[in-house]
Design a protein around this motif. Structure first.
Motif, PDB file in Angstrom:
ATOM      1  N   SER A  17      -3.487 -15.181  -0.148  1.00 46.56           N
ATOM      2  CA  SER A  17      -3.464 -14.574  -1.505  1.00 46.56           C
ATOM      3  C   SER A  17      -2.646 -15.237  -2.295  1.00 46.56           C
ATOM      4  O   SER A  17      -3.177 -15.524  -3.375  1.00 46.56           O
ATOM      5  CB  SER A  17      -3.241 -13.170  -1.252  1.00 46.56           C
ATOM      6  OG  SER A  17      -3.621 -12.384  -2.430  1.00 46.56           O
ATOM      7  N   SER A  35      -6.763 -11.410 -13.038  1.00 45.57           N
ATOM      8  CA  SER A  35      -8.445 -11.034 -12.849  1.00 45.57           C
ATOM      9  C   SER A  35      -9.315 -11.937 -13.996  1.00 45.57           C
ATOM     10  O   SER A  35     -10.397 -12.144 -13.464  1.00 45.57           O
ATOM     11  CB  SER A  35      -8.634  -9.431 -13.133  1.00 45.57           C
ATOM     12  OG  SER A  35      -8.035  -8.703 -11.967  1.00 45.57           O
ATOM     13  N   MET A  51      -7.866 -11.829  -3.636  1.00 43.68           N
ATOM     14  CA  MET A  51      -8.312 -10.296  -3.405  1.00 43.68           C
ATOM     15  C   MET A  51      -8.472  -9.943  -2.060  1.00 43.68           C
ATOM     16  O   MET A  51      -7.907  -8.846  -1.303  1.00 43.68           O
ATOM     17  CB  MET A  51      -9.051  -9.687  -4.279  1.00 43.68           C
ATOM     18  CG  MET A  51      -8.567  -9.638  -6.063  1.00 43.68           C
ATOM     19  SD  MET A  51     -10.037  -9.126  -7.108  1.00 43.68           S
ATOM     20  CE  MET A  51      -9.164  -9.093  -8.554  1.00 43.68           C
ATOM     21  N   LEU A  87      -8.627  -3.206  -3.578  1.00 41.25           N
ATOM     22  CA  LEU A  87      -8.972  -4.644  -3.645  1.00 41.25           C
ATOM     23  C   LEU A  87     -10.189  -4.978  -3.451  1.00 41.25           C
ATOM     24  O   LEU A  87     -10.558  -5.922  -4.169  1.00 41.25           O
ATOM     25  CB  LEU A  87      -7.760  -5.403  -2.811  1.00 41.25           C
ATOM     26  CG  LEU A  87      -6.268  -5.084  -2.975  1.00 41.25           C
ATOM     27  CD1 LEU A  87      -5.549  -5.641  -1.856  1.00 41.25           C
ATOM     28  CD2 LEU A  87      -5.946  -6.487  -4.224  1.00 41.25           C
TER      29      LEU A  87
END
Length: 223
Positions: A17, A35, A51, A87
């Protein structure tokens, strides 16, 4: 999957991640929030990978804790599952563009899902380390839980949607603070996983195998 394998799966998922989000940060045009990289060309895949890999890390850690210490870690596992669900919801429902004046339904779901993630993981770390001995591994979990919560508090105060942001000039640095929250919580997940691995290994090392029973010698009859 053993508890140790689950813990190392959580570490690997967190590292994947971090690498995916680092790629977006370096290779794509700078965005206010992480994001927002999903809205630019080439940014959707690294954001989704980041995510979902972090969600997988939460699930792996929860599974390992359920196998190694199911009673004591019940609250921690619930919080980890909430973080994983948040998530996955954030990955499914994209955020609104930064210049959008009206929030869409998907954008609101994304924001509230991210709020669940940001708040559940520090509490999960604290509940896992609560009542543990003052060992270095548990002290690290406690310290990172407090750090994550503190950085989150600063991020919320600096977010433009809050009434405190204009008072402290938060619009200029709420993006770096969000990245700080994400990095702190990634470090917290790794510390939680390593603490559970260390504990499991220590218990196994202290276990002494029982000596095999010796066959009973036949009694001699008196003459």
């Amino acid at each position: 999957m053993t508890p140790i394998q689950s813990a190392w799966g959580a570490v690997c998922g967190t590292v994947v991640s971090a690498c995916a989000l680092a790629y977006a940060q370096v290779a794509l045009p700078t965005q206010p929030l992480l994001s927002d990289y999903a809205l630019v060309s080439g940014g959707l895949v690294p954001v989704l990978v980041g995510m979902l890999a972090l969600a997988g890390a939460c699930l792996c850690l929860a599974y390992g804790l359920a196998a190694s210490d199911p009673v004591r870690t019940a609250a921690t596992r619930v919080l980890l599952l909430a973080g994983a669900a948040g998530l996955m919801m954030s990955a499914i429902f994209p955020t609104d563009p930064g210049n959008s004046q009206i929030g869409s339904l998907t954008g609101e779901i994304h924001r509230w899902s991210a709020a669940v993630v940001f708040t559940s993981l520090p509490v999960a770390g604290w509940t896992l380390a609560r009542g543990r001995a003052a060992a270095p591994r548990w002290n690290a979990v406690r310290a990172l839980s407090v750090t994550s919560a503190a950085v989150l508090a600063f991020y919320l105060a600096a977010h433009p949607a809050t009434i405190t942001s204009p008072l402290i000039g938060g619009a200029g640095y709420y993006g770096p603070l969000e990245r700080g929250v994400v990095l702190a919580e990634m470090a917290l997940l790794i510390a939680m996983a390593l603490a559970s691995v260390t504990k499991r290994s220590a218990v196994s090392a202290r276990t002494v195998p029982a000596e095999p029973e010796r066959p009973e010698q036949p009694k001699r009859l008196a003459a």
